[in-house]
Design an enzyme around this catalytic site. Structure first.
Site, short mmCIF file in Angstrom:
data_model
loop_
_atom_site.label_atom_id
_atom_site.label_comp_id
_atom_site.label_asym_id
_atom_site.label_seq_id
_atom_site.Cartn_x
_atom_site.Cartn_y
_atom_site.Cartn_z
N GLU A 132 11.04 2.39 -8.89
CA GLU A 132 9.59 2.34 -8.72
C GLU A 132 9.13 1.09 -7.97
OE1 GLU A 132 7.37 4.63 -9.45
OE2 GLU A 132 8.79 6.02 -10.37
N GLU A 153 1.53 -0.76 -5.81
CA GLU A 153 1.77 0.26 -4.79
C GLU A 153 1.29 -0.22 -3.43
OE1 GLU A 153 0.50 4.96 -4.02
OE2 GLU A 153 -0.12 3.90 -5.84
#
Length: 271
Positions: free
Chosen positions: A96, A118
Site C-alpha cells: 500500500e 495517496e
C-alpha cells in the site's frame, strides 16, 4: 505438605487449562518479542530513504505502541501463526505504501512504508449515500497511513474507536505516526460484514459463508488481499496482487515461517 485428591485434581486442571489457553492466545508476550527494531529496520530497509515522502514517519516505536491497543494482533495461535500474521500485515501495508520498482536497490520488496498519503487521488472518496458517517465539507478521505485508509465510512468509525474525529480531521492519519499505525491495525482487526477481519483469516478463525464458498473465497493471504482491495481479484496474474505476495514472501522468510496456501485471489470473486 500433603494435598487432598480434590486439590490435586483442581491444580492439574488449572495447569492443563493454562497450557491449552497459552497455545491459543499467547497472553503477555508483546509484539516486540517477535519483531525487534533490528528486524523492523531490515524489513523496511529503505523507508527513511531521502526519496521517500514518509521518511522518518513510520517509526518502530509507533508500530509497537499501536500494536498494544490491539492485544490479539500477533498474539493469537501458535508461534508460527503469530509470526505469519505479522508478516502478512507488514506485507500488505508495504504494498500500500511501496516506493519500490523492479530494479530498485535491494530489490522491489525492500521499499515498504515509503509513502504516507495517496499520490494524485482521483476523487475525495466520499460516499454521500452513507448517512451514518456523513462527509464533512471540503474534506478528502483519500488513502492515508500504512493501510491507505480510504472513504468516509472507514475514517468515521476508525476515528470513533481510536479517539479522533476521522470525518472532520482525516489529515491526522498522515500527520501522526501513532494514529496512522492504529488505523491500519483497526482495519486489520475489524470485521466489516460481509467481509471477515484480516486477523481472523490469518489465524484460522475464518468461517466461510455459503456466499464465500460460491465465490471461492478460500482462507489465505489472497483472501486478505480481497478484503483490502477486491478490485485486484478475479484477474489472472495481476501485478498488484503479485507485488503483495512478493512482500509477504520476503517477510515470511525473515520471520522463518512459511506463507501458507492460497496466496493470490485470481480465482476469487470480490465482495
Amino acid at each position: 505438605m500433603a494435598f487432598s485428591a480434590s486439590y490435586s485434581l483442581a491444580l492439574l486442571s488449572f495447569i492443563l487449562f493454562s497450557f491449552t489457553s497459552w497455545g491459543t492466545e499467547a497472553r503477555g508476550f508483546p509484539i516486540s518479542s517477535l519483531i525487534s527494531k533490528e528486524l523492523y529496520d531490515t524489513i523496511f530497509l529503505h523507508k527513511d530513504n531521502n526519496a521517500c515522502p514518509a521518511k522518518n514517519f513510520y517509526t518502530y516505536d509507533s508500530f509497537i505502541k499501536a500494536s498494544r491497543c490491539f492485544p490479539r494482533f500477533g498474539n493469537t495461535g501458535s508461534l508460527t501463526t503469530r509470526k505469519r500474521e505479522i508478516a502478512a500485515f507488514l506485507g500488505q501495508i508495504s504494498h500500500e505504501t511501496t516506493g519500490g520498482w523492479p530494479t530498485a536497490p535491494d530489490g522491489p520488496y525492500a521499499w515498504g512504508l515509503c509513502f504516507k498519503e495517496e499520490v494524485n487521488p482521483q476523487s475525495v472518496y466520499c460516499d454521500s449515500s452513507n448517512t451514518e458517517w456523513p462527509c464533512y465539507p471540503g474534506k478528502s478521505y483519500n488513502g492515508r497511513g500504512p493501510i491507505q485508509l480510504s472513504w468516509n465510512f472507514n475514517y468515521g468509525p476508525a476515528g470513533k474507536v481510536l479517539g479522533f474525529d476521522g470525518l472532520k480531521n482525516p489529515e491526522i492519519v498522515s500527520n501522526n505516526s501513532l494514529i496512522a499505525f492504529k488505523t491500519a491495525l483497526w482495519f486489520w482487526m475489524t470485521e466489516q460484514n460481509p467481509k471477515p477481519s484480516c486477523h481472523n483469516v490469518m489465524v484460522g478463525r475464518y468461517a466461510p459463508t455459503e456466499a464465500d464458498i460460491a465465490a471461492n473465497r478460500t482462507a489465505g493471504y489472497g483472501l486478505v488481499t480481497n478484503i483490502i482491495n477486491g478490485l485486484e481479484c478475479g484477474k489472472p496474474n495481476d501485478g498488484r496482487v503479485n507485488d503483495r505476495i512478493g512482500y509477504f514472501q520476503r517477510y515470511a522468510k525473515l520471520f522463518n515461517v512459511d506463507t501458507g496456501p492460497n496466496l493470490d485471489c485470481e480465482n476469487q470473486k470480490s465482495y
